[in-house]
Design a protein around this motif. Sequence first.
Motif, PDB file in Angstrom:
ATOM      1  N   LYS A  19       7.647 -31.791  -2.390  1.00  0.00           N
ATOM      2  CA  LYS A  19       7.315 -32.154  -3.586  1.00  0.00           C
ATOM      3  C   LYS A  19       7.335 -33.565  -4.131  1.00  0.00           C
ATOM      4  N   LEU A  20       7.544 -34.544  -2.915  1.00  0.00           N
ATOM      5  CA  LEU A  20       7.052 -35.692  -3.275  1.00  0.00           C
ATOM      6  C   LEU A  20       5.606 -36.043  -2.662  1.00  0.00           C
ATOM      7  N   HIS A  21       5.791 -35.593  -1.839  1.00  0.00           N
ATOM      8  CA  HIS A  21       3.933 -34.659  -1.023  1.00  0.00           C
ATOM      9  C   HIS A  21       3.038 -34.370  -2.325  1.00  0.00           C
ATOM     10  N   PHE A  22       3.315 -33.014  -2.628  1.00  0.00           N
ATOM     11  CA  PHE A  22       2.612 -32.846  -4.127  1.00  0.00           C
ATOM     12  C   PHE A  22       2.422 -33.908  -5.039  1.00  0.00           C
ATOM     13  N   MET A  23       3.165 -34.009  -5.346  1.00  0.00           N
ATOM     14  CA  MET A  23       2.928 -35.392  -6.400  1.00  0.00           C
ATOM     15  C   MET A  23       2.323 -36.675  -6.219  1.00  0.00           C
ATOM     16  N   LYS A  24       2.849 -37.013  -5.100  1.00  0.00           N
ATOM     17  CA  LYS A  24       1.161 -37.907  -4.561  1.00  0.00           C
ATOM     18  C   LYS A  24       0.031 -37.459  -4.776  1.00  0.00           C
ATOM     19  N   LYS A  25      -0.321 -36.529  -3.960  1.00  0.00           N
ATOM     20  CA  LYS A  25      -1.341 -35.802  -3.624  1.00  0.00           C
ATOM     21  C   LYS A  25      -2.068 -35.230  -5.675  1.00  0.00           C
ATOM     22  N   LEU A  26      -1.272 -35.244  -5.954  1.00  0.00           N
ATOM     23  CA  LEU A  26      -1.380 -34.542  -7.141  1.00  0.00           C
ATOM     24  C   LEU A  26      -1.969 -36.250  -8.552  1.00  0.00           C
ATOM     25  N   MET A  27      -1.479 -36.763  -8.241  1.00  0.00           N
ATOM     26  CA  MET A  27      -1.494 -37.619  -8.979  1.00  0.00           C
ATOM     27  C   MET A  27      -2.690 -38.956  -8.457  1.00  0.00           C
ATOM     28  N   CYS A  98      -2.030 -46.292 -18.784  1.00  0.00           N
ATOM     29  CA  CYS A  98      -1.438 -44.727 -18.733  1.00  0.00           C
ATOM     30  C   CYS A  98      -1.543 -43.176 -17.189  1.00  0.00           C
ATOM     31  N   TYR A  99      -2.892 -43.646 -16.365  1.00  0.00           N
ATOM     32  CA  TYR A  99      -2.819 -43.002 -15.032  1.00  0.00           C
ATOM     33  C   TYR A  99      -2.615 -43.564 -14.065  1.00  0.00           C
ATOM     34  N   THR A 100      -1.893 -44.951 -14.558  1.00  0.00           N
ATOM     35  CA  THR A 100      -1.607 -46.440 -13.181  1.00  0.00           C
ATOM     36  C   THR A 100      -0.325 -46.668 -13.244  1.00  0.00           C
ATOM     37  N   GLY A 101       0.372 -46.669 -14.338  1.00  0.00           N
ATOM     38  CA  GLY A 101       1.405 -47.283 -14.708  1.00  0.00           C
ATOM     39  C   GLY A 101       1.284 -49.037 -14.246  1.00  0.00           C
ATOM     40  N   LYS A 102      -0.277 -49.240 -13.742  1.00  0.00           N
ATOM     41  CA  LYS A 102      -0.345 -50.722 -13.655  1.00  0.00           C
ATOM     42  C   LYS A 102      -1.137 -51.285 -14.710  1.00  0.00           C
ATOM     43  N   ALA A 103      -0.988 -52.434 -15.036  1.00  0.00           N
ATOM     44  CA  ALA A 103      -2.033 -53.384 -15.651  1.00  0.00           C
ATOM     45  C   ALA A 103      -2.558 -54.569 -15.794  1.00  0.00           C
ATOM     46  N   LEU A 104      -3.621 -55.387 -15.568  1.00  0.00           N
ATOM     47  CA  LEU A 104      -3.326 -56.657 -15.879  1.00  0.00           C
ATOM     48  C   LEU A 104      -3.159 -57.870 -16.776  1.00  0.00           C
ATOM     49  N   PHE A 105      -1.875 -58.038 -16.567  1.00  0.00           N
ATOM     50  CA  PHE A 105      -1.423 -59.159 -17.388  1.00  0.00           C
ATOM     51  C   PHE A 105      -1.715 -60.690 -17.080  1.00  0.00           C
ATOM     52  N   THR A 106      -2.080 -61.159 -18.140  1.00  0.00           N
ATOM     53  CA  THR A 106      -2.390 -62.661 -18.030  1.00  0.00           C
ATOM     54  C   THR A 106      -1.881 -62.928 -19.106  1.00  0.00           C
ATOM     55  N   VAL A 107      -1.623 -64.857 -19.435  1.00  0.00           N
ATOM     56  CA  VAL A 107      -0.873 -65.464 -20.429  1.00  0.00           C
ATOM     57  C   VAL A 107      -1.435 -65.355 -22.020  1.00  0.00           C
ATOM     58  N   ASP A 108      -3.158 -65.119 -21.877  1.00  0.00           N
ATOM     59  CA  ASP A 108      -3.696 -64.579 -23.088  1.00  0.00           C
ATOM     60  C   ASP A 108      -4.019 -63.968 -23.346  1.00  0.00           C
ATOM     61  N   ASN A 109      -3.502 -62.604 -22.813  1.00  0.00           N
ATOM     62  CA  ASN A 109      -3.106 -61.011 -23.106  1.00  0.00           C
ATOM     63  C   ASN A 109      -2.713 -60.687 -23.310  1.00  0.00           C
ATOM     64  N   VAL A 110      -2.054 -61.020 -22.846  1.00  0.00           N
ATOM     65  CA  VAL A 110      -0.256 -60.155 -23.004  1.00  0.00           C
ATOM     66  C   VAL A 110      -0.164 -60.547 -24.683  1.00  0.00           C
ATOM     67  N   ALA A 111       0.103 -61.144 -25.480  1.00  0.00           N
ATOM     68  CA  ALA A 111       0.550 -60.899 -26.327  1.00  0.00           C
ATOM     69  C   ALA A 111      -0.280 -59.735 -27.682  1.00  0.00           C
TER      70      ALA A 111
END
Length: 569
Positions: A19-27, A98-111
């Motif tokens: 199941k874990l392998h399938f989810m990684k492959k799907l993502m 929404c796709y990766t669960g990651k984003a680049l946050f900085t002090v300037d843009n986080v608000a």
Amino acid sequence: MATSSKQTTASQRNSSELKLHFMKKLMKKIFCFYDEQSLIDVTFKVSNPEAFVPAHRLILSAASPYFENLFNGDRGNAHVIEINDIDSDIFERLITFCYTGKALFTVDNVAAMLKAAIVLQLEDATTICMDFIMSHIDECTLQGVYALERETQCELVKRKIHEYEIQNFMEISQRDEFLNFDVEKLQCLLESDNLNITCEEDAYGAITRWFNHDVSARQKHLSRLVACLRLTQFDVDFLLTHIQSLLGCELLAFMASTWISNPSARTKINMRFTEPRVGIGAGNSDEKTLLMVYKEHNASKACALQYNKAEDTWQKYATLYNYNINSSAILKDDNLLFIGGDSYKSPSKSFLSWNIPNKTWRELPEMNQARRDHSVVELDGKIYAIGGRGENNTLLQSVERYTASNGWEFVAPLITVRFEAGAVSLNGKVYIIGGSNRKTLKSVECYNPDSNSWTYCAVMRETCRSLSVAAHNGHIYVVGYFKGSPAVERYDPQRDTWTQICSLKNDTWCEFACASLDNKLWTIGGSVENENGTRVAVYNDENDRWVQKNLLPKGEIYFCFAASLSLLT
């Protein structure tokens, strides 16, 4: 039977791995579709600047109820959907999230990222934004965080800020923002069993400071807040002296006094809180004591002394082999930081850290300008080196600030050049007091980091140099020599006024050190006739007098700090 059990376990493990392998492959395949813009079924037109952001309806709907509702609504079938209230760069970063669960946050843009994540109902992104903000509170500023709370009215934002206030209550209670807390907010903090204070007197002091800011309007709330204190943790004398005298709190003081002095009556007394807060009491790891940098008379090296409160004695903690004469020092976390000073009779740029538990030295980035007889102070995690004397004995007007991310950077210079001045931080500002510009000064300047500017405050009553200062109970205390005699002045930042209080008895000129510990002001330095030692005294503000403690051996007092006892054991 055992073999069957093992086979079942192995089968379950293989199934989970598949199941874990399938989810990684799907993502991985979904990421490829997004990167290649394959099978795109919706495009967003976003402004400022105008941009087109492609995406997949199914993925966005799974990531956020905002998109699920959007695609099921009237605009849902459009091939291009306009988004007008979020900047294109911010929107595109959150679509990627929404796709990766990651984003680049900085002090300037986080608000902006936080506000957009709230609009798009991306709860995980909102949580990550708030975690980033609270871990970068020095750069984002507490004022900015409270502004976000007011603007967003988001429960998650409120909860994260509340958690920060609980953990950092001592610092928060000394800031200007604290004075504007509404009674409900303050009550919620005081009710918390996890409130991070060293003793219950800290919470009482915070209430007093908040109340005194607007007595007439807050009188009706006083008993409500005092009831949140763990009153049974005070002694009876404190209850009768401080609590009973407060209008509306007489019954609270009476019940707590009875509860303490008459254990058999406790079952009949309806008290809201009878146990200490978590972590407060005997063995509290946050208990503090005094740590002093000192050199005994005729000794060759400075050392660190630790105060034993139970026995009213001092004991040597460590020898400071690398201590630099005329350096300035602050306590930060579990380190003593020594900045500048003398180097072969010339001013130094040095920045050394001495780790208290490990008793080890470490070099940190040097200042831009060599300094001696300067002042240092910490505010919101940033370290300021102020004024002093430079090469060829020149007087310095410059001020530089250190952060781990940017090193040393110059900020707005002083209005008046000065050395041998006192410096302290209070209520989110830096104060520089007295000193000399080859003429002893009584002037005071205040630095506001938000505007990067210095302004004059009310002048002291007398001129003073080589002074010691401490923030204590919302005021600034200055201990030093005024016109050749030892004296103490107190500054009220709310009223911008100075008051001279009970002076210290001392027959010899010396430099003092002072610190705030256990809701009391301590000062060390000087001696009087027939005393073979250095004086230690505690100020009693109830009757405006100094209470003498046991003497230290004669020596030079450099600095004194209130340090966590856990660092020294």
